[in-house]
Design a protein around this motif. Structure first.
Motif, mmCIF file in Angstrom:
data_model
loop_
_atom_site.group_PDB
_atom_site.id
_atom_site.type_symbol
_atom_site.label_atom_id
_atom_site.label_comp_id
_atom_site.label_asym_id
_atom_site.label_seq_id
_atom_site.Cartn_x
_atom_site.Cartn_y
_atom_site.Cartn_z
ATOM 1 N N GLN A 178 30.980 -6.735 -6.030
ATOM 2 C CA GLN A 178 32.290 -7.395 -5.954
ATOM 3 C C GLN A 178 32.815 -7.805 -7.324
ATOM 4 O O GLN A 178 34.006 -8.069 -7.475
ATOM 5 C CB GLN A 178 32.228 -8.625 -5.044
ATOM 6 C CG GLN A 178 32.042 -8.256 -3.578
ATOM 7 C CD GLN A 178 32.055 -9.494 -2.712
ATOM 8 O OE1 GLN A 178 31.064 -10.181 -2.605
ATOM 9 N NE2 GLN A 178 33.192 -9.796 -2.107
ATOM 10 N N CYS A 235 36.158 -11.971 3.661
ATOM 11 C CA CYS A 235 35.448 -11.491 2.476
ATOM 12 C C CYS A 235 36.380 -11.670 1.288
ATOM 13 O O CYS A 235 37.578 -11.399 1.401
ATOM 14 C CB CYS A 235 35.110 -10.009 2.680
ATOM 15 S SG CYS A 235 34.339 -9.231 1.254
ATOM 16 N N LEU A 236 35.839 -12.110 0.155
ATOM 17 C CA LEU A 236 36.693 -12.322 -1.017
ATOM 18 C C LEU A 236 37.358 -11.026 -1.484
ATOM 19 O O LEU A 236 38.390 -11.062 -2.139
ATOM 20 C CB LEU A 236 35.880 -12.935 -2.164
ATOM 21 C CG LEU A 236 35.392 -14.373 -1.947
ATOM 22 C CD1 LEU A 236 34.624 -14.855 -3.162
ATOM 23 C CD2 LEU A 236 36.542 -15.318 -1.632
ATOM 24 N N HIS A 278 26.005 -10.514 5.526
ATOM 25 C CA HIS A 278 27.256 -10.019 4.920
ATOM 26 C C HIS A 278 27.026 -9.588 3.465
ATOM 27 O O HIS A 278 27.422 -8.493 3.060
ATOM 28 C CB HIS A 278 28.323 -11.125 4.999
ATOM 29 C CG HIS A 278 29.644 -10.775 4.365
ATOM 30 N ND1 HIS A 278 30.811 -10.661 5.082
ATOM 31 C CD2 HIS A 278 29.986 -10.525 3.070
ATOM 32 C CE1 HIS A 278 31.810 -10.343 4.257
ATOM 33 N NE2 HIS A 278 31.328 -10.259 3.023
ATOM 34 N N GLU A 279 26.380 -10.450 2.693
ATOM 35 C CA GLU A 279 26.203 -10.148 1.265
ATOM 36 C C GLU A 279 25.239 -8.986 1.030
ATOM 37 O O GLU A 279 25.455 -8.174 0.137
ATOM 38 C CB GLU A 279 25.737 -11.392 0.498
ATOM 39 C CG GLU A 279 26.697 -12.576 0.527
ATOM 40 C CD GLU A 279 28.145 -12.207 0.241
ATOM 41 O OE1 GLU A 279 28.395 -11.328 -0.599
ATOM 42 O OE2 GLU A 279 29.040 -12.807 0.869
ATOM 43 N N HIS A 294 26.885 -5.710 1.310
ATOM 44 C CA HIS A 294 27.627 -5.318 0.100
ATOM 45 C C HIS A 294 26.760 -4.486 -0.841
ATOM 46 O O HIS A 294 27.262 -3.584 -1.516
ATOM 47 C CB HIS A 294 28.083 -6.562 -0.677
ATOM 48 C CG HIS A 294 29.429 -7.098 -0.250
ATOM 49 N ND1 HIS A 294 30.585 -6.364 -0.336
ATOM 50 C CD2 HIS A 294 29.797 -8.305 0.247
ATOM 51 C CE1 HIS A 294 31.613 -7.103 0.088
ATOM 52 N NE2 HIS A 294 31.155 -8.282 0.461
#
Ligand code: NI
Length: 163
Positions: A51, A90-91, A132-133, A136
């Motif tokens: 990210q 999500c950012l 979630h992370e 990624h």
């Protein structure tokens, strides 16, 4: 410390698989600190390497409880149990929220910022954030997993009104 730019939907880096970190050194610690600062700047719960444009298996999570930010290097889920239906965002997808099924409990093994092996058990929001992370790090995004028909767009103003 520095705030890094968060890559958003459409950025190819978000779809790539991250590489393991070989040595946890000062450079890695500096990146982790930057990730925490960036996370806090965006009021996020979690942030992963890709990210901020780095294909490294690095994750930071902060639930804003008294445990402080969690920094994980090369995290791996070694156990997971149950399911929870959660609403998440999500950012990298500003203003988008959807319902997802996440594990109810996870156990993650990782290195901490000093290169020591740690094992963390998470339930509820922490299990959700870890799941979630870690996705990624393999180029998997929350939009891949949404329960059909639940995606909605909420502006920051609307979020403020709902508080
Ligand atoms: Ni995310």
């Amino acid at each position: 410390m520095a705030i890094r730019i968060v890559r958003e939907d459409g950025d190819e880096t978000l779809r790539k698989k991250s590489r393991e970190v070989e040595i946890v050194d000062d450079r890695i610690r500096e990146i982790l600190n930057d990730m925490v600062e960036t996370l806090h700047n965006y009021n996020g719960v979690g942030l992963a390497g890709p990210q901020i444009g780095l294909l490294k298996r690095l994750v930071v999570i902060d639930l804003y409880d008294n445990k402080g930010p969690i920094k994980l290097v090369n995290p791996k889920i070694i156990k997971q149990k149950g399911e929870q239906e959660v609403e998440e965002g999500c950012l990298s997808f500003p203003n988008q929220f959807a319902k997802i099924i996440r594990p109810a409990e996870v156990v993650v093994e990782a290195l901490n910022e000093n290169g020591k092996k740690v094992k963390i058990k998470g339930e509820g929001l922490l299990a959700q954030a870890i799941s979630h992370e870690l996705d990624h790090l393999d180029g998997i995004l929350f939009v891949d997993k949404i329960i059909p028909g639940t995606l909605k767009y909420v502006t920051p103003e609307e979020q403020e009104e709902n508080k």
